[in-house]
Design an enzyme around this catalytic site. Structure first.
Site, PDB file in Angstrom:
ATOM      1  N   ASP A   8       0.867  -1.161   0.000  1.00 38.54           N
ATOM      2  CA  ASP A   8       0.000   0.000   0.000  1.00 38.54           C
ATOM      3  C   ASP A   8       0.919   1.231   0.000  1.00 38.54           C
ATOM      4  O   ASP A   8       2.120   1.114   0.284  1.00 38.54           O
ATOM      5  CB  ASP A   8      -0.850  -0.063   1.284  1.00 38.54           C
ATOM      6  CG  ASP A   8      -1.698   1.154   1.459  1.00 38.54           C
ATOM      7  OD1 ASP A   8      -2.470   1.471   0.550  1.00 38.54           O
ATOM      8  OD2 ASP A   8      -1.591   1.805   2.523  1.00 38.54           O
ATOM      9  N   ASP A  10      -0.047   5.128   0.941  1.00 44.33           N
ATOM     10  CA  ASP A  10      -0.246   6.047   2.065  1.00 44.33           C
ATOM     11  C   ASP A  10      -0.253   5.267   3.383  1.00 44.33           C
ATOM     12  O   ASP A  10      -1.069   4.366   3.568  1.00 44.33           O
ATOM     13  CB  ASP A  10      -1.572   6.793   1.879  1.00 44.33           C
ATOM     14  CG  ASP A  10      -1.941   7.633   3.093  1.00 44.33           C
ATOM     15  OD1 ASP A  10      -1.015   8.084   3.796  1.00 44.33           O
ATOM     16  OD2 ASP A  10      -3.132   7.831   3.346  1.00 44.33           O
TER      17      ASP A  10
HETATM   18  P1  B16 Z   1      -6.742   9.784  -4.156  1.00 43.62           P
HETATM   19  P2  B16 Z   1      -3.580   4.159  -0.001  1.00 43.62           P
HETATM   20  C1  B16 Z   1      -5.433   6.070  -0.077  1.00 43.62           C
HETATM   21  O1  B16 Z   1      -4.118   5.671  -0.285  1.00 43.62           O
HETATM   22  C2  B16 Z   1      -5.526   7.022   1.100  1.00 43.62           C
HETATM   23  O2  B16 Z   1      -5.169   6.333   2.302  1.00 43.62           O
HETATM   24  C3  B16 Z   1      -6.943   7.521   1.222  1.00 43.62           C
HETATM   25  O3  B16 Z   1      -7.040   8.425   2.298  1.00 43.62           O
HETATM   26  C4  B16 Z   1      -7.341   8.206  -0.087  1.00 43.62           C
HETATM   27  O4  B16 Z   1      -8.692   8.644  -0.023  1.00 43.62           O
HETATM   28  C5  B16 Z   1      -7.183   7.214  -1.232  1.00 43.62           C
HETATM   29  O5  B16 Z   1      -5.845   6.757  -1.276  1.00 43.62           O
HETATM   30  C6  B16 Z   1      -7.533   7.811  -2.578  1.00 43.62           C
HETATM   31  O6  B16 Z   1      -6.576   8.780  -2.913  1.00 43.62           O
HETATM   32  O7  B16 Z   1      -7.734  10.821  -3.807  1.00 43.62           O
HETATM   33  O8  B16 Z   1      -5.329  10.316  -4.326  1.00 43.62           O
HETATM   34  O9  B16 Z   1      -7.162   8.952  -5.354  1.00 43.62           O
HETATM   35  O10 B16 Z   1      -3.496   4.023   1.476  1.00 43.62           O
HETATM   36  O11 B16 Z   1      -4.534   3.168  -0.647  1.00 43.62           O
HETATM   37  O12 B16 Z   1      -2.226   4.166  -0.680  1.00 43.62           O
HETATM   38 MG    MG Z   2      -2.795   3.154   3.295  1.00 48.01          MG
END
Ligand code: B16
Ligand code: MG
Length: 219
Positions: A8, A10
């Site tokens: 993953d 974030d």
């Molecule tokens: P985006 P991950 C996620 O990343 C985030 O944790 C989440 O908070 C966010 O809403 C999601 O990506 C979508 O991100 O708006 O940039 O498409 O933890 O899956 O790497």
């Molecule tokens: Mg994450």
């Protein structure tokens, strides 16, 4: 046998949660919506459109689909602009070291992120070269807790789930890994990722040595 690792983004490779928080907070302030860090925690690992729905539900707001889409785009513009300040110093401690070690040992490595901005984040970190496959929010339509993003990454790596370990920091991310029958490593507190096969508080503790010693029979 473990042959591949799926990460993953974030909360595992880097901490974009703070930047997501600031962007949602700005949108919420503009809209006169309540938004705080506790609510931001509920957005960990879930898609942008699922996130705005959580915030609207919390504020008991309903809007037509086009307006919701427009507001999510507004938040995304704020978020993407903030990524310009991200640099290769912004890996979570231990993440770059683990990726480097895995590559040197010949493991296959993929990204399995819900973010549609994952490629930009990897570029800012100068991390793209670590990944054989990039699975992001554009790769599949069903987001975590569905297993689709990890199944996509494993298939592109040419590996079945039982040969892969997923690293995740989100409750729903571990749910997704388990639904796909992957081995799982949770990064974060017990109450969030305690249902993973093994758990570390931070990426710094998640060395290849530690991972191998927990999954002994699989290496
Ligand atoms: P985006 P991950 C996620 O990343 C985030 O944790 C989440 O908070 C966010 O809403 C999601 O990506 C979508 O991100 O708006 O940039 O498409 O933890 O899956 O790497
Ligand atoms: Mg994450």
């Amino acid at each position: 046998m473990i042959k591949g690792f799926i990460f993953d983004l974030d909360g595992v490779i880097t901490d974009t949660a703070e930047l997501h928080y600031e962007a949602w907070k700005k949108l919420s302030d503009d809209m006169n919506w309540k938004f705080d860090r506790e609510l931001n925690e509920k957005l960990r690992g879930i898609s942008r459109m699922d996130s705005i729905k959580v915030i609207m539900d919390y504020n008991q707001v309903t809007l037509d689909d086009a307006t919701v889409e427009e507001l999510a785009t507004k938040k995304n513009d704020i978020y993407v602009a903030s990524l310009d300040d991200m640099t290769p110093d912004d890996y979570l401690p231990g993440a770059r070291e683990l990726l480097t070690h895995l590559r040197s040992e010949g493991f296959k490595v993929a990204l399995g992120s819900a973010s549609k901005n994952a490629i930009k984040v990897l570029k800012q970190l100068n991390a793209t070269h670590f990944f054989d496959v990039i699975g992001d929010g554009n790769s599949v339509s069903k987001s975590k807790p569905e297993p689709d993003i990890f199944l996509y990454a494993a298939e592109k790596l040419g590996l079945p789930p039982e040969n892969c370990i997923v690293f995740e920091d989100a409750e729903k991310g571990i749910d997704a890994a388990k639904a796909g029958k992957f081995h799982s490593v949770g990064i974060g507190p017990e109450e969030r990722v305690g249902h993973a096969d093994i758990r570390f508080n931070t990426m710094k503790e998640a060395t290849l040595f530690e991972v191998k010693s927990h999954f002994k029979e699989l290496f």
